[in-house]
Design an enzyme around this catalytic site. Sequence first.
Site, PDB file in Angstrom:
ATOM      1  N   SER A 156      -3.769  -3.286   0.676  1.00  0.00           N
ATOM      2  CA  SER A 156      -3.695  -2.127   1.570  1.00  0.00           C
ATOM      3  C   SER A 156      -2.688  -1.165   0.948  1.00  0.00           C
ATOM      4  CB  SER A 156      -3.201  -2.562   2.958  1.00  0.00           C
ATOM      5  OG  SER A 156      -2.776  -1.455   3.725  1.00  0.00           O
ATOM      6  N   TYR A 159       2.194  -7.543   8.897  1.00  0.00           N
ATOM      7  CA  TYR A 159       1.150  -7.081   7.973  1.00  0.00           C
ATOM      8  C   TYR A 159       1.772  -6.526   6.697  1.00  0.00           C
ATOM      9  CZ  TYR A 159      -3.135  -4.639   6.508  1.00  0.00           C
ATOM     10  OH  TYR A 159      -4.238  -4.201   5.814  1.00  0.00           O
TER      11      TYR A 159
END
Length: 264
Positions: A142, A155
């Site tokens: 990401s 995350y």
Amino acid sequence: MTFHPTRAIVTGSDSGIGKATAVALAAAGMDVGITWHSDEDGARDTAREVEALGRMAVVRRLDATDIPACGDVVDDLAAELGGLDVFVNNAGTGDNAPFLDLALDQWRHTVSVDLEAAFICLQRAARHMLGGGGGRLIAITSVHEHQPRVGAAAYDAAKHGLGGLMKTVALELGREGITANTVAPGEIATPMTGQADEDPRSKDRPGVPLGRPGDAREVAAVVAFLASAEAAYVTGASYVVDGGMLQMGPQAGSHLESDDWRRG
């Protein structure tokens, strides 16, 4: 250029980036192992697209919360494919809670799925590549592998960790002809971002230099390059596919509501 990949596994390939990647690798001449967690119909749809390109598709359920059994699924798929040349770790999850409100169980779930399961699956995949003339390990991370976002502590930590893991793998397995790279998407129009079957070019994103979300196939094209013989000298790298979002900072990139910043 002696590396000719014909066997690939893409986890979480029932939809979105994983599905687009499986299809892109099939178009490049690879049989594909496809995994799903909760959407078997989606995985079967992916398999049909792979088979329509003249390649074999093998479908299995992979639960990234079941460690180390998720690695057994990789072993099973590699055996049915007759070996493994390319492994794409795409399966993952997210979270949304301020640091001070983040429960330990939520932290553990996100880090376990996004980092620990990835470690197990990547390690199993690499073992199948040893002695086979090389291989490609690719992890979908990401933009938050590189920059944090408010409300995403677990995350962010997991994606930073996965990026670091892949760099270490690149150092250790380079002599074996195995490359290890990450692909770091920004906002991509997929079910995960609530944009299933939507044309990203119809969306306005003032805070993204290219002005729109990405298409899953645009991410898959970068993965396909990293999986190819032409990428033989690329390892330990992270390819950001975000329309320029990181140049703005992820908070600004996703939250700006006008184009005033473009005028300086």
